[in-house]
Design a protein around this motif. Structure first.
Motif, short mmCIF file in Angstrom:
data_model
loop_
_atom_site.label_atom_id
_atom_site.label_comp_id
_atom_site.label_asym_id
_atom_site.label_seq_id
_atom_site.Cartn_x
_atom_site.Cartn_y
_atom_site.Cartn_z
N MET A 1 -9.35 26.50 -34.85
CA MET A 1 -10.21 27.50 -34.19
C MET A 1 -10.91 28.39 -35.22
N ARG A 2 -10.16 28.83 -36.20
CA ARG A 2 -10.74 29.71 -37.22
C ARG A 2 -11.85 29.01 -38.01
N ASN A 3 -11.75 27.70 -38.17
CA ASN A 3 -12.65 26.95 -39.04
C ASN A 3 -13.66 26.07 -38.31
N SER A 4 -13.86 26.33 -37.04
CA SER A 4 -14.84 25.57 -36.26
C SER A 4 -15.97 26.49 -35.82
N SER A 5 -17.18 25.95 -35.75
CA SER A 5 -18.35 26.74 -35.37
C SER A 5 -18.66 26.68 -33.89
N ILE A 6 -18.32 25.57 -33.27
CA ILE A 6 -18.54 25.39 -31.83
C ILE A 6 -17.20 24.98 -31.24
N ILE A 7 -16.74 25.73 -30.23
CA ILE A 7 -15.42 25.46 -29.67
C ILE A 7 -15.50 25.42 -28.15
N ASN A 8 -15.05 24.31 -27.57
CA ASN A 8 -14.91 24.16 -26.12
C ASN A 8 -13.44 24.37 -25.80
N ILE A 9 -13.13 25.43 -25.07
CA ILE A 9 -11.75 25.86 -24.86
C ILE A 9 -11.41 25.76 -23.38
N VAL A 10 -10.25 25.13 -23.08
CA VAL A 10 -9.81 25.01 -21.69
C VAL A 10 -8.33 25.31 -21.59
N GLY A 11 -7.98 26.21 -20.69
CA GLY A 11 -6.58 26.50 -20.42
C GLY A 11 -6.18 27.92 -20.74
N LYS A 12 -5.18 28.42 -20.02
CA LYS A 12 -4.72 29.80 -20.19
C LYS A 12 -4.20 30.06 -21.60
N GLU A 13 -3.35 29.18 -22.11
CA GLU A 13 -2.76 29.39 -23.44
C GLU A 13 -3.82 29.30 -24.53
N MET B 1 -17.26 20.90 -34.60
CA MET B 1 -17.08 21.17 -33.19
C MET B 1 -15.64 20.84 -32.83
N LEU B 2 -15.01 21.74 -32.07
CA LEU B 2 -13.63 21.57 -31.64
C LEU B 2 -13.57 21.62 -30.12
N ASN B 3 -12.98 20.59 -29.54
CA ASN B 3 -12.64 20.60 -28.12
C ASN B 3 -11.13 20.76 -28.06
N ILE B 4 -10.65 21.75 -27.32
CA ILE B 4 -9.22 22.05 -27.31
C ILE B 4 -8.78 22.46 -25.90
N CYS B 5 -7.60 21.95 -25.50
CA CYS B 5 -7.07 22.31 -24.19
C CYS B 5 -5.55 22.42 -24.24
N ASP B 6 -5.01 23.14 -23.26
CA ASP B 6 -3.56 23.23 -23.11
C ASP B 6 -3.01 21.83 -22.89
N GLU B 7 -1.84 21.57 -23.42
CA GLU B 7 -1.24 20.23 -23.35
C GLU B 7 -1.12 19.72 -21.92
N ASP B 8 -0.74 20.58 -21.00
CA ASP B 8 -0.48 20.14 -19.62
C ASP B 8 -1.74 19.89 -18.80
N LEU B 9 -2.91 20.15 -19.36
CA LEU B 9 -4.15 19.98 -18.60
C LEU B 9 -4.83 18.63 -18.81
N LEU B 10 -4.41 17.88 -19.82
CA LEU B 10 -5.08 16.61 -20.11
C LEU B 10 -5.03 15.69 -18.89
N ASP B 11 -6.17 15.12 -18.56
CA ASP B 11 -6.38 14.20 -17.43
C ASP B 11 -6.35 14.89 -16.07
N ARG B 12 -6.37 16.21 -16.06
CA ARG B 12 -6.43 16.93 -14.78
C ARG B 12 -7.89 17.05 -14.34
N VAL B 13 -8.10 17.03 -13.04
CA VAL B 13 -9.43 17.23 -12.46
C VAL B 13 -9.43 18.58 -11.76
N VAL B 14 -10.44 19.41 -12.08
CA VAL B 14 -10.57 20.71 -11.42
C VAL B 14 -11.86 20.71 -10.60
#
Length: 98
Positions: free
Chosen positions: A56-68, A15-28
């Motif tokens: 991304m290529r090697n993960s089965s479950i991916i939580n993706i956040v951010g435009k980039e 499982m991969l959780n991934i986000c744009d660098e500038d979004l860490l600790d942001r609240v939406v």
């Protein structure tokens, strides 16, 4: 371009959780929904684009956040724009590879 990632194992899958660098600790927020893009969930380490692509290529479950990050997942054919949800201007996407 860099991304925050956290990897873990879940039911014999990566499982991969991934986000744009500038979004860490942001609240939406949207209506009564509030999501914190937290260090504990996404911020295990900061990686360059090439490593993020490999993860991304090697993960089965991916939580993706951010435009980039979402754009990268579409370019890699890991995800489709059809599943993208936007909260407070920030795109979110969850991918399950079968």
């Amino acid at each position: 371009m860099r991304f925050y990632v956290r990897t873990s194992s879940y039911q014999n899958s990566r499982m991969l959780n991934i986000c744009d660098e500038d979004l860490l600790d942001r609240v939406v927020k949207k209506d009564d929904l509030e999501i914190k893009i937290s260090k504990s969930y996404y911020g295990q380490r900061l990686v360059e684009k090439s490593e993020a692509e490999d993860l991304m290529r090697n993960s089965s479950i991916i939580n993706i956040v951010g435009k980039e990050t979402v754009e990268m997942s579409v370019e890699l054919n890991v995800a489709s724009r059809a599943g993208v949800k936007v909260i407070d201007g920030v795109p979110f996407l969850i991918v399950f590879k079968m």
